[in-house]
Scaffold this active site. Structure first.
Site, PDB file in Angstrom:
ATOM      1  N   GLY A  35      62.982  20.975  18.194  1.00  0.00           N
ATOM      2  CA  GLY A  35      63.293  22.385  17.975  1.00  0.00           C
ATOM      3  C   GLY A  35      62.052  23.242  17.865  1.00  0.00           C
ATOM      4  N   LEU A  37      61.638  25.902  19.624  1.00  0.00           N
ATOM      5  CA  LEU A  37      61.405  25.794  21.066  1.00  0.00           C
ATOM      6  C   LEU A  37      60.453  26.868  21.583  1.00  0.00           C
ATOM      7  CD1 LEU A  37      65.056  24.966  22.178  1.00  0.00           C
ATOM      8  CD2 LEU A  37      63.190  23.394  21.603  1.00  0.00           C
ATOM      9  N   HIS A  41      59.031  23.589  26.144  1.00  0.00           N
ATOM     10  CA  HIS A  41      60.353  22.943  26.087  1.00  0.00           C
ATOM     11  C   HIS A  41      61.251  23.488  27.209  1.00  0.00           C
ATOM     12  CE1 HIS A  41      59.216  22.701  21.651  1.00  0.00           C
ATOM     13  NE2 HIS A  41      59.412  21.441  21.956  1.00  0.00           N
ATOM     14  N   ASP A 155      52.372  15.220  25.229  1.00  0.00           N
ATOM     15  CA  ASP A 155      52.311  14.048  24.336  1.00  0.00           C
ATOM     16  C   ASP A 155      52.180  12.816  25.234  1.00  0.00           C
ATOM     17  OD1 ASP A 155      53.152  15.273  21.530  1.00  0.00           O
ATOM     18  OD2 ASP A 155      54.350  16.230  23.080  1.00  0.00           O
TER      19      ASP A 155
HETATM   20  P1  AMP Z   1      58.534  18.277  20.314  1.00  0.00           P
HETATM   21  O1  AMP Z   1      59.631  19.249  20.044  1.00  0.00           O
HETATM   22  O2  AMP Z   1      57.178  18.784  19.973  1.00  0.00           O
HETATM   23  O3  AMP Z   1      58.834  16.892  19.801  1.00  0.00           O
HETATM   24  O4  AMP Z   1      58.488  18.121  21.874  1.00  0.00           O
HETATM   25  C1  AMP Z   1      59.633  17.827  22.635  1.00  0.00           C
HETATM   26  C2  AMP Z   1      59.227  17.581  24.046  1.00  0.00           C
HETATM   27  O5  AMP Z   1      58.585  18.726  24.567  1.00  0.00           O
HETATM   28  C3  AMP Z   1      58.243  16.413  24.201  1.00  0.00           C
HETATM   29  O6  AMP Z   1      58.594  15.663  25.357  1.00  0.00           O
HETATM   30  C4  AMP Z   1      56.938  17.118  24.381  1.00  0.00           C
HETATM   31  O7  AMP Z   1      55.992  16.362  25.109  1.00  0.00           O
HETATM   32  C5  AMP Z   1      57.367  18.333  25.174  1.00  0.00           C
HETATM   33  N1  AMP Z   1      56.387  19.399  25.059  1.00  0.00           N
HETATM   34  C6  AMP Z   1      55.883  19.937  23.920  1.00  0.00           C
HETATM   35  N2  AMP Z   1      54.938  20.861  24.212  1.00  0.00           N
HETATM   36  C7  AMP Z   1      54.861  20.909  25.567  1.00  0.00           C
HETATM   37  C8  AMP Z   1      54.072  21.657  26.494  1.00  0.00           C
HETATM   38  N3  AMP Z   1      53.170  22.543  26.076  1.00  0.00           N
HETATM   39  N4  AMP Z   1      54.249  21.441  27.811  1.00  0.00           N
HETATM   40  C9  AMP Z   1      55.156  20.534  28.251  1.00  0.00           C
HETATM   41  N5  AMP Z   1      55.933  19.788  27.434  1.00  0.00           N
HETATM   42  C10 AMP Z   1      55.784  19.979  26.114  1.00  0.00           C
END
Ligand code: AMP
Length: 283
Positions: A35, A37, A41, A155
């Site tokens: 979340g 977002l 995302h 990540d």
């Molecule tokens: P998180 O909500 O931070 O756990 O991220 C959820 C998903 O979004 C994970 O697969 C992250 O690698 C991806 N994500 C987060 N930040 C970015 C970004 N700047 N660019 C691309 N994907 C992202």
């Protein structure tokens, strides 16, 4: 008028919604998130929409991947704003279980990923992290049973861990990685960027700039060790407390000595004040 985006919070409701997709032989993509977002995302969601008939986004701040001293309690939670954004993106379903649904009383299983999860990068500083991620992602895959799942290269080590998890446990999910979405000044979008003070926000893009400089120098044939040492000096000078700045094999994440050992990925984690940022770049 567009239908309201359903938010499911129980396994029964999720099963019903996914069964309705499957009854029409529709393919399902899952985008797992915690979340808060941002545009990164949403880029995952857009790719998911291209790859499958239906898109499910999970929103779950997973306690199993936070250590007691980390930011689980303060992690930003904005479910209704997130659902509004996802509705406008044409997402079909949000899966937002409570902790007690994900980890009911008596829950006693934890996946212990190896290989890329023990590369000595994030795992060296957050030893609990990939076990928590692998456990929740295996559960999300079991709950939603998607055909594909979209993760961010932001990540990078996590993407490698999840890709292995899906293959090793025969989860029948195709894991797709999307390149990192960045601000105009190069800073990788992250929910944790919200923690940065105005002054830290100005300094934060140095993380990406240093990766770019290191990548250019390595590509130009300069010895990796010296390049990474000067990258570390530059980050420290810019006020970062660096956890790691490493050149690794892009697939195995094994250490590399020269450009010949490539393809190479540069990975960094560093703290700016109280905020820990990660980033990575291909050479
Ligand atoms: P998180 O909500 O931070 O756990 O991220 C959820 C998903 O979004 C994970 O697969 C992250 O690698 C991806 N994500 C987060 N930040 C970015 C970004 N700047 N660019 C691309 N994907 C992202």
């Amino acid at each position: 008028m567009k239908a309201i985006l359903p938010v499911t919070r129980t396994l029964k409701a999720l099963d019903g919604a996914v069964a309705r997709f499957r009854a029409k032989r529709e393919t399902v993509a899952l985008v797992p998130t915690m979340g808060a977002l941002h545009a990164g995302h949403l880029a995952l969601v857009r790719l998911a929409r291209k790859k499958a008939d239906r898109v499910v986004v999970s929103i779950f701040v997973n306690p199993a991947q936070f250590a007691p001293h980390e930011d689980f309690a303060s992690y930003p939670r904005r479910l209704s704003a997130d659902v509004g954004v996802l509705g406008r993106e044409g997402v079909d379903l949000v899966w937002a279980p409570d902790t007690a649904v994900m980890y009911p009383q008596g829950f006693s299983t934890r996946i212990a990923p190896e290989g890329p999860a023990l590369a000595g990068l994030e795992d060296a500083f957050r030893p609990h992290f990939f076990g928590g991620v692998a456990t929740v992602v295996a559960k999300l895959f079991g709950q939603v049973r998607p055909d594909i799942a979209v993760f961010g290269q932001k990540d990078y080590q996590q993407l490698k861990v999840v890709t292995r998890l899906a293959a090793d446990l025969d989860l029948r999910v195709k894991v797709i990685g999307l390149p990192t979405v960045r601000e105009k000044d190069g800073l990788a979008l992250s929910s944790r960027n919200l923690y940065l003070s105005a002054e830290e926000r100005v300094r934060a893009p140095a993380l990406h700039r240093v990766l770019e400089t290191c990548a250019e120098r390595i590509a130009a044939g300069r010895p990796i060790k010296g390049v990474m040492a000067s990258g570390l000096t530059a980050l420290t000078r810019d006020g970062f407390a660096v956890d790691y700045l490493e050149a690794r094999h892009a697939e195995t994440l094994a250490p590399v000595k020269s450009a010949k050992d490539g393809p190479i990925r540069l990975l960094v984690a560093a703290r700016l004040g109280a905020t820990r940022l990660i980033d990575n770049l291909a050479v």
